[in-house]
Design a protein around this motif. Structure first.
Motif, PDB file in Angstrom:
ATOM      1  N   ARG A 100      50.022  45.193 131.442  1.00  8.06           N
ATOM      2  CA  ARG A 100      51.439  44.886 131.283  1.00  8.06           C
ATOM      3  C   ARG A 100      51.796  44.423 129.879  1.00  8.06           C
ATOM      4  O   ARG A 100      52.917  44.004 129.632  1.00  8.06           O
ATOM      5  CB  ARG A 100      51.876  43.829 132.300  1.00  8.06           C
ATOM      6  CG  ARG A 100      51.227  42.493 132.168  1.00  8.06           C
ATOM      7  CD  ARG A 100      51.744  41.522 133.212  1.00  8.06           C
ATOM      8  NE  ARG A 100      53.195  41.367 133.161  1.00  8.06           N
ATOM      9  CZ  ARG A 100      53.877  40.510 133.905  1.00  8.06           C
ATOM     10  NH1 ARG A 100      53.255  39.757 134.776  1.00  8.06           N
ATOM     11  NH2 ARG A 100      55.174  40.418 133.807  1.00  8.06           N
ATOM     12  N   ARG A 101      50.858  44.527 128.934  1.00  2.15           N
ATOM     13  CA  ARG A 101      51.159  44.084 127.579  1.00  2.15           C
ATOM     14  C   ARG A 101      52.108  45.046 126.876  1.00  2.15           C
ATOM     15  O   ARG A 101      53.039  44.634 126.177  1.00  2.15           O
ATOM     16  CB  ARG A 101      49.862  43.925 126.777  1.00  2.15           C
ATOM     17  CG  ARG A 101      48.988  42.763 127.232  1.00  2.15           C
ATOM     18  CD  ARG A 101      47.614  42.841 126.611  1.00  2.15           C
ATOM     19  NE  ARG A 101      46.853  43.971 127.128  1.00  2.15           N
ATOM     20  CZ  ARG A 101      45.652  44.306 126.686  1.00  2.15           C
ATOM     21  NH1 ARG A 101      45.085  43.630 125.713  1.00  2.15           N
ATOM     22  NH2 ARG A 101      45.009  45.336 127.208  1.00  2.15           N
ATOM     23  N   TYR A 102      51.880  46.349 127.078  1.00  2.00           N
ATOM     24  CA  TYR A 102      52.715  47.371 126.454  1.00  2.00           C
ATOM     25  C   TYR A 102      53.058  48.438 127.490  1.00  2.00           C
ATOM     26  O   TYR A 102      52.578  49.575 127.399  1.00  2.00           O
ATOM     27  CB  TYR A 102      51.991  47.994 125.261  1.00  2.00           C
ATOM     28  CG  TYR A 102      51.532  46.988 124.233  1.00  2.00           C
ATOM     29  CD1 TYR A 102      50.208  46.583 124.167  1.00  2.00           C
ATOM     30  CD2 TYR A 102      52.442  46.431 123.336  1.00  2.00           C
ATOM     31  CE1 TYR A 102      49.796  45.651 123.234  1.00  2.00           C
ATOM     32  CE2 TYR A 102      52.036  45.506 122.397  1.00  2.00           C
ATOM     33  CZ  TYR A 102      50.711  45.116 122.350  1.00  2.00           C
ATOM     34  OH  TYR A 102      50.303  44.192 121.428  1.00  2.00           O
ATOM     35  N   PRO A 103      53.862  48.116 128.457  1.00  6.54           N
ATOM     36  CA  PRO A 103      54.086  49.011 129.601  1.00  6.54           C
ATOM     37  C   PRO A 103      54.777  50.322 129.255  1.00  6.54           C
ATOM     38  O   PRO A 103      54.668  51.280 130.014  1.00  6.54           O
ATOM     39  CB  PRO A 103      54.961  48.168 130.534  1.00  6.54           C
ATOM     40  CG  PRO A 103      55.616  47.168 129.655  1.00  6.54           C
ATOM     41  CD  PRO A 103      54.601  46.853 128.587  1.00  6.54           C
ATOM     42  N   ALA A 104      55.469  50.379 128.126  1.00  8.23           N
ATOM     43  CA  ALA A 104      56.200  51.596 127.777  1.00  8.23           C
ATOM     44  C   ALA A 104      55.320  52.647 127.118  1.00  8.23           C
ATOM     45  O   ALA A 104      55.737  53.793 126.960  1.00  8.23           O
ATOM     46  CB  ALA A 104      57.361  51.249 126.852  1.00  8.23           C
ATOM     47  N   VAL A 105      54.111  52.258 126.745  1.00 12.03           N
ATOM     48  CA  VAL A 105      53.242  53.146 125.975  1.00 12.03           C
ATOM     49  C   VAL A 105      52.041  53.560 126.821  1.00 12.03           C
ATOM     50  O   VAL A 105      51.374  52.711 127.402  1.00 12.03           O
ATOM     51  CB  VAL A 105      52.750  52.434 124.698  1.00 12.03           C
ATOM     52  CG1 VAL A 105      51.862  53.358 123.884  1.00 12.03           C
ATOM     53  CG2 VAL A 105      53.938  51.954 123.883  1.00 12.03           C
ATOM     54  N   VAL A 106      51.736  54.837 126.885  1.00 15.03           N
ATOM     55  CA  VAL A 106      50.547  55.278 127.609  1.00 15.03           C
ATOM     56  C   VAL A 106      49.310  54.950 126.778  1.00 15.03           C
ATOM     57  O   VAL A 106      49.362  54.903 125.548  1.00 15.03           O
ATOM     58  CB  VAL A 106      50.589  56.788 127.924  1.00 15.03           C
ATOM     59  CG1 VAL A 106      51.659  57.091 128.954  1.00 15.03           C
ATOM     60  CG2 VAL A 106      50.816  57.602 126.657  1.00 15.03           C
ATOM     61  N   ALA A 107      48.199  54.739 127.463  1.00  9.55           N
ATOM     62  CA  ALA A 107      46.981  54.311 126.777  1.00  9.55           C
ATOM     63  C   ALA A 107      45.777  55.031 127.352  1.00  9.55           C
ATOM     64  O   ALA A 107      45.692  55.227 128.566  1.00  9.55           O
ATOM     65  CB  ALA A 107      46.806  52.803 126.926  1.00  9.55           C
TER      66      ALA A 107
END
Length: 126
Positions: A100-107
């Motif tokens: 949930r640190r960068y939810p808008a970015v796929v990783a």
């Protein structure tokens, strides 16, 4: 904190399909980016697919592109991995992961995810 439980694995033949599920509890997955990884015996954990929180972006490993589809159902708090045209080389334990640190970015790297399920075995026979 979110808890993740995978299901849907099994033994299938080459060319068959399976749908894996990753059910979450403790938190709503709507706040998280999600990923699927797999690990075969003697190999490192590898990225399979990822999806961002808003379902506006997905990302796939080249080895599964066109065969696997990641999706999420907010109402069921569940993420899915539809796997078609399975191959013996898809045999592995499959894990879902959440962050949930960068939810808008796929990783696509394991270290970008904080929470992991226990895994579900997928075995594809030739």
């Amino acid at each position: 904190q979110v808890q993740l439980v995978e299901s849907g694995g099994g033994l299938v033949q080459a060319g068959d399909s399976l749908r894996l599920s990753c059910a979450a509890s403790g938190r709503t997955l709507s706040d998280y980016r999600m990923g699927w990884f797999r690990q075969a015996p003697g190999k490192e954990r590898e990225f399979v697919a990822a999806i961002n929180w808003s379902v506006t972006n997905t990302y796939y490993a080249d080895s599964v592109k066109g065969r696997f589809t990641i999706s999420r159902d907010s109402a069921k708090n569940t993420v899915y991995l539809q796997m078609n045209s399975l191959k013996p080389e898809d045999t592995a334990v499959y894990y879902c992961a959440a962050d949930r640190r960068y939810p808008a970015v796929v990783a696509g790297r394991p270290e970008e995810y904080d929470y992991w399920g226990q895994g579900t075995q997928v075995t594809v026979s030739s």
